[in-house]
Design an enzyme around this catalytic site. Sequence first.
Site, PDB file in Angstrom:
ATOM      1  N   VAL A 138      -8.480   4.082   3.136  1.00  0.00           N
ATOM      2  CA  VAL A 138      -8.855   4.965   2.549  1.00  0.00           C
ATOM      3  C   VAL A 138      -8.445   5.782   2.080  1.00  0.00           C
ATOM      4  CG1 VAL A 138     -11.097   6.359   3.087  1.00  0.00           C
ATOM      5  CG2 VAL A 138     -11.253   4.178   3.709  1.00  0.00           C
ATOM      6  N   CYS A 139      -8.284   7.284   1.422  1.00  0.00           N
ATOM      7  CA  CYS A 139      -7.471   8.718   1.296  1.00  0.00           C
ATOM      8  C   CYS A 139      -5.965   8.126   0.920  1.00  0.00           C
ATOM      9  CB  CYS A 139      -7.803   9.388   2.270  1.00  0.00           C
ATOM     10  SG  CYS A 139      -7.642  11.053   1.897  1.00  0.00           S
ATOM     11  N   ASN A 140      -4.698   8.880   1.802  1.00  0.00           N
ATOM     12  CA  ASN A 140      -3.731   8.288   1.602  1.00  0.00           C
ATOM     13  C   ASN A 140      -3.745   7.558   2.413  1.00  0.00           C
ATOM     14  OD1 ASN A 140      -4.203  10.434   4.252  1.00  0.00           O
ATOM     15  ND2 ASN A 140      -2.257  11.100   3.870  1.00  0.00           N
ATOM     16  N   THR A 152      -5.754   6.582  -4.534  1.00  0.00           N
ATOM     17  CA  THR A 152      -6.138   7.641  -3.200  1.00  0.00           C
ATOM     18  C   THR A 152      -6.543   8.748  -3.464  1.00  0.00           C
ATOM     19  OG1 THR A 152      -4.197   8.458  -2.050  1.00  0.00           O
ATOM     20  CG2 THR A 152      -3.776   8.253  -3.729  1.00  0.00           C
ATOM     21  N   SER A 158     -10.852   6.523  -3.338  1.00  0.00           N
ATOM     22  CA  SER A 158     -10.517   8.226  -2.886  1.00  0.00           C
ATOM     23  C   SER A 158     -10.283   8.135  -1.820  1.00  0.00           C
ATOM     24  CB  SER A 158     -11.413   8.448  -3.635  1.00  0.00           C
ATOM     25  OG  SER A 158     -10.814   9.803  -4.064  1.00  0.00           O
TER      26      SER A 158
END
Length: 266
Positions: A162-164, A182, A215
Amino acid sequence: MKQLVYRGVFVCSIAMALLVAALPAFAGGNKSNANLVLPVEEQTTQPHSQKTIGVLLFPGFEMLDAYGPMEMWGNLKHAPAATWGGEDKKVGIRLVTIADQRGEVASNQGPKTMADYGFEDAPQLDYLLVPGGLGVIPLLQDKATVNWIRTRAAKAELVMSVCNGASLLAAAGVLDERPATTNKMFWKHSTDPGPKVKWVKKARWVDDGNVVTSSGISAGMDMTLAVIGKLYGKDMAAWLELLTEYDAHRDPSWDPFAVKAGLVRD
């Protein structure tokens, strides 16, 4: 007394019938089931199979990155047999949290979460989830963490970020030559650790088989529901949406944040 028992069975049967009838329509986008009764069950018997999901924790992890997906995975134990497709189809989900050392780990938002295991004693993982957060940045240079991710990802059936959190997967080489996405608001910093990754600028999540990346922050819940739908059926994902009262985005290409971040044109 018999009348009460029969009446209870009758009501439960109606509730189950309403759920089974409504779920296909809901999964297809019809959310106007005003009379839907959502049954919830406790697992009283040992499921025929079990999956262990390990969630990596580190100082500065983003709370929703970890807890959004954990909310979805953790509620599978309450899904009725009919949603699984029968009692014999039920899967037990064991959620565990892992950090470099067992104990409390402070999130980016402040509250601490207990890591059940450290790197050395963590159990075998079927699925691995790597959240993001500001704490990812120093970990990119932490050999112990990067090596642990590389080793565990190679043995897992499924790896998610998830995310970075994708930055950590990239640093570990897990995403080399694979499509991935990302956080869009911190795109350059998040993608720099993966020069060999085929970064997708516009995507809510990217499913590349046994590796799925999402993202920024809230996208982890959409990704998780999509993964659960793929593994255990769309009815299961729809049931979780109802249970959590979450209006999920089902289109992985839906991504207005890529436009707002200036990565792509509208």
